[in-house]
Write a protein that holds these residues in place. Structure first.
Motif, PDB file in Angstrom:
ATOM      1  N   ARG A 220       0.863  -1.177   0.000  1.00  0.00           N
ATOM      2  CA  ARG A 220       0.000   0.000   0.000  1.00  0.00           C
ATOM      3  C   ARG A 220       0.897   1.223   0.000  1.00  0.00           C
ATOM      4  NH1 ARG A 220      -4.195  -0.698   4.571  1.00  0.00           N
ATOM      5  NH2 ARG A 220      -4.923   1.236   3.647  1.00  0.00           N
ATOM      6  N   ARG A 221       0.419   2.296  -0.555  1.00  0.00           N
ATOM      7  CA  ARG A 221       1.231   3.518  -0.601  1.00  0.00           C
ATOM      8  C   ARG A 221       0.733   4.514   0.426  1.00  0.00           C
ATOM      9  NH1 ARG A 221      -1.228   6.731  -5.632  1.00  0.00           N
ATOM     10  NH2 ARG A 221      -3.279   5.810  -5.456  1.00  0.00           N
TER      11      ARG A 221
ATOM     12  N   ILE B 113       1.231   4.651   9.883  1.00  0.00           N
ATOM     13  CA  ILE B 113       1.643   3.647  10.874  1.00  0.00           C
ATOM     14  C   ILE B 113       2.252   4.394  12.062  1.00  0.00           C
ATOM     15  CG2 ILE B 113       3.083   1.631  11.373  1.00  0.00           C
ATOM     16  CD1 ILE B 113       3.362   1.232   8.333  1.00  0.00           C
ATOM     17  N   ALA B 114       1.705   4.185  13.223  1.00  0.00           N
ATOM     18  CA  ALA B 114       2.277   4.702  14.477  1.00  0.00           C
ATOM     19  C   ALA B 114       2.585   6.199  14.422  1.00  0.00           C
ATOM     20  CB  ALA B 114       3.530   3.903  14.830  1.00  0.00           C
ATOM     21  N   GLY B 115       1.707   6.976  13.827  1.00  0.00           N
ATOM     22  CA  GLY B 115       1.905   8.415  13.764  1.00  0.00           C
ATOM     23  C   GLY B 115       2.757   8.875  12.599  1.00  0.00           C
ATOM     24  N   TYR B 116       3.278   7.957  11.815  1.00  0.00           N
ATOM     25  CA  TYR B 116       4.082   8.276  10.638  1.00  0.00           C
ATOM     26  C   TYR B 116       3.289   7.872   9.405  1.00  0.00           C
ATOM     27  CZ  TYR B 116       7.843   8.296  14.077  1.00  0.00           C
ATOM     28  OH  TYR B 116       8.613   8.542  15.171  1.00  0.00           O
ATOM     29  N   ILE B 117       3.737   8.341   8.244  1.00  0.00           N
ATOM     30  CA  ILE B 117       3.141   7.885   6.991  1.00  0.00           C
ATOM     31  C   ILE B 117       4.265   7.261   6.175  1.00  0.00           C
ATOM     32  CG2 ILE B 117       1.915   8.509   4.883  1.00  0.00           C
ATOM     33  CD1 ILE B 117       0.593  10.770   6.491  1.00  0.00           C
ATOM     34  N   ALA B 118       4.203   5.944   6.027  1.00  0.00           N
ATOM     35  CA  ALA B 118       5.223   5.212   5.277  1.00  0.00           C
ATOM     36  C   ALA B 118       4.996   5.423   3.786  1.00  0.00           C
ATOM     37  CB  ALA B 118       5.140   3.721   5.608  1.00  0.00           C
ATOM     38  N   ASP B 119       6.080   5.609   3.036  1.00  0.00           N
ATOM     39  CA  ASP B 119       5.942   5.757   1.586  1.00  0.00           C
ATOM     40  C   ASP B 119       5.192   4.556   1.014  1.00  0.00           C
ATOM     41  OD1 ASP B 119       7.334   8.159   1.608  1.00  0.00           O
ATOM     42  OD2 ASP B 119       9.220   7.276   0.902  1.00  0.00           O
TER      43      ASP B 119
ATOM     44  N   LEU C 153       3.415  -8.472   5.848  1.00  0.00           N
ATOM     45  CA  LEU C 153       4.794  -8.828   6.191  1.00  0.00           C
ATOM     46  C   LEU C 153       5.461  -7.783   7.074  1.00  0.00           C
ATOM     47  CD1 LEU C 153       5.959 -10.173   2.724  1.00  0.00           C
ATOM     48  CD2 LEU C 153       5.246 -11.480   4.727  1.00  0.00           C
ATOM     49  N   ARG C 154       4.733  -6.729   7.391  1.00  0.00           N
ATOM     50  CA  ARG C 154       5.255  -5.649   8.235  1.00  0.00           C
ATOM     51  C   ARG C 154       6.569  -5.116   7.665  1.00  0.00           C
ATOM     52  NH1 ARG C 154       2.003  -5.414  12.499  1.00  0.00           N
ATOM     53  NH2 ARG C 154       3.344  -4.387  13.983  1.00  0.00           N
ATOM     54  N   LEU C 155       6.540  -4.807   6.372  1.00  0.00           N
ATOM     55  CA  LEU C 155       7.698  -4.310   5.642  1.00  0.00           C
ATOM     56  C   LEU C 155       7.386  -2.917   5.106  1.00  0.00           C
ATOM     57  CD1 LEU C 155      10.480  -4.691   4.273  1.00  0.00           C
ATOM     58  CD2 LEU C 155       9.258  -5.819   2.387  1.00  0.00           C
ATOM     59  N   VAL C 156       8.234  -1.952   5.453  1.00  0.00           N
ATOM     60  CA  VAL C 156       8.100  -0.573   4.986  1.00  0.00           C
ATOM     61  C   VAL C 156       9.222  -0.292   3.999  1.00  0.00           C
ATOM     62  CG1 VAL C 156       8.332   1.855   5.684  1.00  0.00           C
ATOM     63  CG2 VAL C 156       6.980   0.281   7.074  1.00  0.00           C
ATOM     64  N   VAL C 157       8.880   0.361   2.892  1.00  0.00           N
ATOM     65  CA  VAL C 157       9.879   0.817   1.922  1.00  0.00           C
ATOM     66  C   VAL C 157       9.791   2.337   1.858  1.00  0.00           C
ATOM     67  CG1 VAL C 157      10.636   0.783  -0.480  1.00  0.00           C
ATOM     68  CG2 VAL C 157       9.741  -1.309   0.567  1.00  0.00           C
ATOM     69  N   GLU C 158      10.893   2.984   2.190  1.00  0.00           N
ATOM     70  CA  GLU C 158      10.986   4.435   2.135  1.00  0.00           C
ATOM     71  C   GLU C 158      11.888   4.821   0.978  1.00  0.00           C
ATOM     72  OE1 GLU C 158       9.568   6.916   4.046  1.00  0.00           O
ATOM     73  OE2 GLU C 158       8.365   5.321   4.942  1.00  0.00           O
ATOM     74  N   ILE C 159      11.437   5.759   0.170  1.00  0.00           N
ATOM     75  CA  ILE C 159      12.233   6.247  -0.954  1.00  0.00           C
ATOM     76  C   ILE C 159      12.655   7.662  -0.607  1.00  0.00           C
ATOM     77  CG2 ILE C 159      12.262   6.772  -3.406  1.00  0.00           C
ATOM     78  CD1 ILE C 159      10.181   4.514  -3.735  1.00  0.00           C
ATOM     79  N   ASP C 160      13.962   7.841  -0.420  1.00  0.00           N
ATOM     80  CA  ASP C 160      14.506   9.081   0.103  1.00  0.00           C
ATOM     81  C   ASP C 160      15.186   9.914  -0.970  1.00  0.00           C
ATOM     82  OD1 ASP C 160      13.668   8.228   2.593  1.00  0.00           O
ATOM     83  OD2 ASP C 160      15.647   7.469   3.166  1.00  0.00           O
ATOM     84  N   GLY C 161      14.820  11.187  -1.011  1.00  0.00           N
ATOM     85  CA  GLY C 161      15.472  12.150  -1.882  1.00  0.00           C
ATOM     86  C   GLY C 161      16.692  12.745  -1.204  1.00  0.00           C
TER      87      GLY C 161
END
Length: 137
Positions: A46-47, A51-57, A63-71
């Motif tokens: 999902r985009r 989660i826990a007060g944050y917004i994951a990319d 699977l409780r896997l977060v992917v963050e794409i950082d500039g």
């Protein structure tokens, strides 16, 4: 089958996540298109997931896997500290966080997708019989 955790999300976070979905960066859109093109088939990403007060990319709740794409801004000291705190908090809640640079996604998208599939396989194998706890933000 893995149970997807339930998230109690404040309405302000939900509104912000919706706005962020409409305003994705070109690199985030490129990654999302790869996810939707079934390179990461079956993972249920999902985009802009709160989660826990944050917004994951991007996140795969099962699977409780977060992917963050950082500039480039994520290389500044202040952002490095904020990202480290965020990652620590998510790890406390049993989420794995994978940080990718814009360059990784732009230049090596196939390798990125293959790497995520490997991580997902490892998470799937260790979590097959676990039911993740509910997470509130």
């Amino acid at each position: 089958m893995l149970k997807v955790p339930h998230f109690d999300v404040p309405s302000s976070n939900r509104r912000n996540a919706r706005r962020m979905r409409r305003q994705m960066t070109d690199t985030e859109l490129r990654f999302w298109n790869a996810v939707r093109a079934h390179r990461l088939d079956g993972l249920g990403f999902r985009r802009q997931l709160p989660i826990a007060g944050y917004i994951a990319d991007f996140a795969c709740p099962a699977l409780r896997l977060v992917v963050e794409i950082d500039g480039a801004g994520h290389t500044e000291d202040r952002m490095i500290r904020k990202d480290a705190e965020r990652d620590r908090r998510l790890r406390e809640l049993d989420w794995s966080v994978l940080r990718l640079s814009n360059e990784d996604v732009e230049r090596r998208l196939d390798e990125v997708c293959t790497h995520i599939l490997r991580i997902a396989a490892g998470r799937r194998n260790t979590s097959l019989h676990d039911t993740p706890p509910s997470v509130t933000s």
